[in-house]
Write an enzyme that holds these catalytic residues in place. Structure first.
Site, mmCIF file in Angstrom:
data_model
loop_
_atom_site.group_PDB
_atom_site.id
_atom_site.type_symbol
_atom_site.label_atom_id
_atom_site.label_comp_id
_atom_site.label_asym_id
_atom_site.label_seq_id
_atom_site.Cartn_x
_atom_site.Cartn_y
_atom_site.Cartn_z
ATOM 1 N N TYR A 504 0.812 -1.230 -0.041
ATOM 2 C CA TYR A 504 -0.083 -0.106 0.045
ATOM 3 C C TYR A 504 0.744 1.341 -0.041
ATOM 4 O O TYR A 504 0.797 2.304 0.894
ATOM 5 C CB TYR A 504 -0.926 0.083 1.169
ATOM 6 C CG TYR A 504 -2.089 -1.183 1.032
ATOM 7 C CD1 TYR A 504 -3.144 -0.886 0.313
ATOM 8 C CD2 TYR A 504 -1.993 -2.567 1.535
ATOM 9 C CE1 TYR A 504 -4.076 -1.633 0.130
ATOM 10 C CE2 TYR A 504 -2.808 -3.383 1.251
ATOM 11 C CZ TYR A 504 -3.923 -2.926 0.458
ATOM 12 O OH TYR A 504 -5.088 -4.081 0.195
ATOM 13 N N GLU A 540 -2.273 -7.542 -3.681
ATOM 14 C CA GLU A 540 -3.269 -6.442 -2.955
ATOM 15 C C GLU A 540 -2.292 -5.086 -3.315
ATOM 16 O O GLU A 540 -1.488 -4.913 -3.151
ATOM 17 C CB GLU A 540 -3.757 -6.411 -1.482
ATOM 18 C CG GLU A 540 -4.490 -7.534 -1.111
ATOM 19 C CD GLU A 540 -4.589 -7.573 0.448
ATOM 20 O OE1 GLU A 540 -4.612 -6.459 1.079
ATOM 21 O OE2 GLU A 540 -4.973 -8.687 1.044
HETATM 22 C C1 GCB Z 1 -4.320 -5.674 3.834
HETATM 23 C C2 GCB Z 1 -5.295 -6.665 4.202
HETATM 24 C C3 GCB Z 1 -6.654 -6.529 4.093
HETATM 25 C C4 GCB Z 1 -7.085 -5.061 4.479
HETATM 26 C C5 GCB Z 1 -6.171 -3.985 3.310
HETATM 27 C C6 GCB Z 1 -6.596 -2.738 3.929
HETATM 28 O O1 GCB Z 1 -3.188 -5.798 3.605
HETATM 29 O O2 GCB Z 1 -4.831 -7.884 3.764
HETATM 30 O O3 GCB Z 1 -7.301 -7.553 4.462
HETATM 31 O O4 GCB Z 1 -8.299 -5.077 4.204
HETATM 32 O O5 GCB Z 1 -4.811 -4.513 3.572
HETATM 33 O O6 GCB Z 1 -7.441 -2.047 3.318
HETATM 34 O O7 GCB Z 1 -5.787 -2.102 4.674
#
Ligand code: GCB
Length: 652
Positions: A504, A540
């Site tokens: 992220y 992700e």
């Molecule tokens: C992650 C998780 C997920 C969360 C996402 C977030 O790494 O795997 O379950 O919802 O980040 O949005 O923070």
């Protein structure tokens, strides 16, 4: 958050920890056939939450002994395939922790109760988290774990008396502990200057709301007393001949014959066999291809298994038909191959989540979601962070949506969650998952966990054990678990076949600095690949966007920021997919409910669709990208998007 009385919680302990069932028998999806009937127990169930201080009144007063609705005080009714929390208006009930009770009366056809050659089975699609089941007041089953089916033969009970109906009572506890999957902790707040006596909360380390209850279909079905208990199919391809290896297990007698027939979609028998195991050969086979990888994706044969058993009273028959897709899956140092061709995952992560229903199963929602996947040009999803309903997996088979099938190993961060108790349960859950989903051609990989803590010492041993156990259970599919940038590189990763990594950038750090993404993402990929030379999926990535919130230049939480962040990722993905990156799965398909916190505005807003399934600006960006990717990466079949999109089986 919930209130209870200090010490009361311990009273639930023995019930919770002592009783997990050992894995027995097959778990074939209940299908009607000339020898099998099925009765869905949908509609309203009586419902009662046990608000007593020790949450144990239901057991003390034996609520299973007489109809719940005889004492409606504090109770009500509930459609069974929905999560209890979002149906009412009470905040206290929404965050209730403890036992809730469901009950339903089922009228049974006469032959079900009178034919001694018939088995009557009660099957529960899922009950989150720990369930105890009674039929007509008699304890018949218990099950731990909220996302997988369990069943029990209730023939003796329903055939023993004059009753033509049966009363099914299910008590379900949503308490999570460090040893459940997912884990959680009950935390007592003992400072009486701040909290009332006995106040406790349930803390979780995963990012979705712990919806509880009966989320999926509950049904009764019949089989003969000698019956097909399980079928395992694996497939291969030799030149243009499809190979279907089958193994059938039968219960109830050792004196039986088995015949198997493979039907094509035009209703022709293309191969036949006899006996409990064997290989069927299909010349010029239609392979099962993912959506957008072929002009005729998701071809399904039907494997009909016919059992004849010799009984004193004469022959007994059972017939079960299983959909079968012929396809191969393989992984190299830098590619994921389906039917020998490189496959690039361009898809989503999902949740089972929607307004009002919570995690409750709903066909309309499901069809809407599959229409959106198709609209988007997505060819895959990961079942983040738990197994989805069996009906979802069936649609993936039918529509060619490739699945990374994840177990509920999410939020494993406490030292106790790496204990032997937890490990044993994790292995059992993988067994249940593989048993349920092993025959789905759409499932191409197992995921044993999401972002576990790697700094804890036992993590390496723990994941080595879970991964190798999964490979023993199913040698035909690769195994992964999902890491993030902080994950210690040697803790279990050496054993996975594909590295899945979540990140992220410019969201959880370097807020607003979109210009850093390319550098950080490149470093991430190069580090992982440099260490292991295994293919990588960006499993992700994403940013929150409140629908309708705009700002240019892009600022966090606006639709522009979400879109721009994705664009930065795509620049690097476009370079690295030419090397060893084999997929990208957006976080998340749709907004979803979480616990309340200052980081979450009515849930997680990283959806490219809203919780009501309306597109945000990023959805259009991805739609364009996925169509482009489909054309570029399905290199053996050109012009795939123009030929495949829009003409499919979905009711647009
Ligand atoms: C992650 C998780 C997920 C969360 C996402 C977030 O790494 O795997 O379950 O919802 O980040 O949005 O923070």
């Amino acid at each position: 958050m919930a209130r209870g009385q200090a010490g009361a919680w311990a009273a639930l302990g023995p019930l919770l920890w002592g009783c997990a069932l050992a894995l027995q028998g097959g778990m074939l999806y209940p299908r009607e056939s000339p020898s099998r009937e099925r009765k869905d127990l949908d509609g309203l169930w009586s419902f009662r939450a046990d608000f007593s201080d020790n949450r144990h009144q239901g057991f003390e007063q034996q609520w299973y002994r007489r109809p719940l609705r005889e004492d409606m005080c504090g109770s009500g009714e509930k459609p069974h395939t929905s999560s209890a929390p979002d149906l009412g208006q009470s905040a206290e009930k929404r965050t209730f922790v403890g036992w809730v009770w469901y009950e339903r009366e089922a009228a049974l056809p006469q032959r079900w109760t009178q034919d001694p050659d018939m088995r009557v089975v009660l099957r529960i699609g899922s009950a989150h988290y720990y369930a105890i089941v009674w039929v007509n007041g008699v304890h018949v089953a218990e099950h731990e774990g909220g996302h997988l089916p369990f069943e029990v033969d209730i023939s003796k009970l329903v055939q023993s008396g004059p009753l033509s109906s049966c009363r099914i009572t299910i008590a379900i506890n949503n308490t999570l502990t460090p040893h459940t999957l997912p884990p959680g902790t009950i935390h007592y707040l003992n400072d009486t200057s701040k909290y009332p006596k006995g106040y406790f909360v349930q803390d979780t380390t995963f990012d979705f709301f712990n919806y509880a209850g009966l989320h999926r279909p509950v049904l009764l079905y019949t089989t003969p007393t000698v019956y097909i208990d399980d079928i395992t199919v694996t497939t291969g391809v030799d030149q243009d001949t499809g190979l279907v290896n089958y193994q059938v297990s039968v219960q109830g007698s050792e004196h039986f014959q088995l015949e198997v027939f493979l039907w094509d979609e035009e209703g022709r028998i293309v191969a036949k066999g006899t006996g409990s195991r064997g290989q069927l050969q299909v010349p010029s086979a239609h392979l099962w291809w993912p959506y957008l990888m072929h002009k005729n994706p998701a071809y399904l044969y039907s494997l009909e298994v016919r059992l004849t058993a010799q009984m004193a009273s004469g022959p007994m028959f059972d017939i079960y038909t299983l959909p079968v897709g012929i396809r191969t899956v393989a992984v190299t140092e830098s590619q994921f191959l389906i039917n020998g061709k490189p496959f690039y995952f361009h898809g989503v992560n999902k949740h089972e989540d929607a307004d009002i229903r919570g995690k409750g199963f709903d066909w309309s929602l499901l069809i809407k979601d599959f229409n959106l996947l198709r609209w988007l040009g997505a060819n895959s999803f990961r079942t983040s962070h738990y197994p989805y309903a069996e009906e979802v997996m069936q649609l993936c088979d039918r529509y060619g949506i490739v699945v990374i099938d994840e177990c509920p190993g999410v939020g494993i961060v406490l030292p106790e969650s790496y204990s032997n108790v937890s490990l044993r349960h994790h292995l059992e859950v993988m067994e249940e998952l593989v048993r349920r989903d092993k025959n789905h051609p759409a499932v191409v990989m197992w995921s044993v966990a999401n972002e576990p803590a790697s700094t804890l010492k036992p993590a390496g041993y723990y994941f080595k054990t879970v991964i190798s156990h999964t490979k023993t259970l199913d040698p035909s599919r690769p195994v992964t678990f999902v890491t993030n940038s902080n994950y210690a590189k040697d803790q279990g990763v050496p054993y996975v076949d594909v590295i899945c990594v979540n990140s992220y950038f410019s969201w959880y750090h370097d807020y607003g600095h979109l210009e850093l993404i390319q550098l950080q993402l490149k470093t991430q990929f190069e580090n992982w690949y440099g260490t292991y030379q295994k293919p990588i999926i960006q499993s992700e990535y994403g940013a929150e966007a409140i629908p309708g919130l705009h700002h240019d230049p892009p600022l966090m939480f606006t639709e522009e920021y979400q879109r721009s962040l994705l664009e930065q990722y795509h620049l690097v993905l476009d370079q690295k997919r030419k090397e060893y990156v084999i997929g990208e799965l957006i976080w998340n398909f749709a907004d979803f409910m979480t616990n309340q916190s200052p980081q979450r505005v009515l849930g997680n807003k990283k959806g490219i669709f809203t919780r009501q399934r309306q597109p945000k600006s990023a959805a259009f960006l991805l739609r364009e990208r996925y169509r482009k990717l489909a054309n570029e990466t399905s290199n053996h079949y050109s012009g795939v998007t123009s030929q495949c999109l829009g003409n499919g089986p979905f009711p647009f």
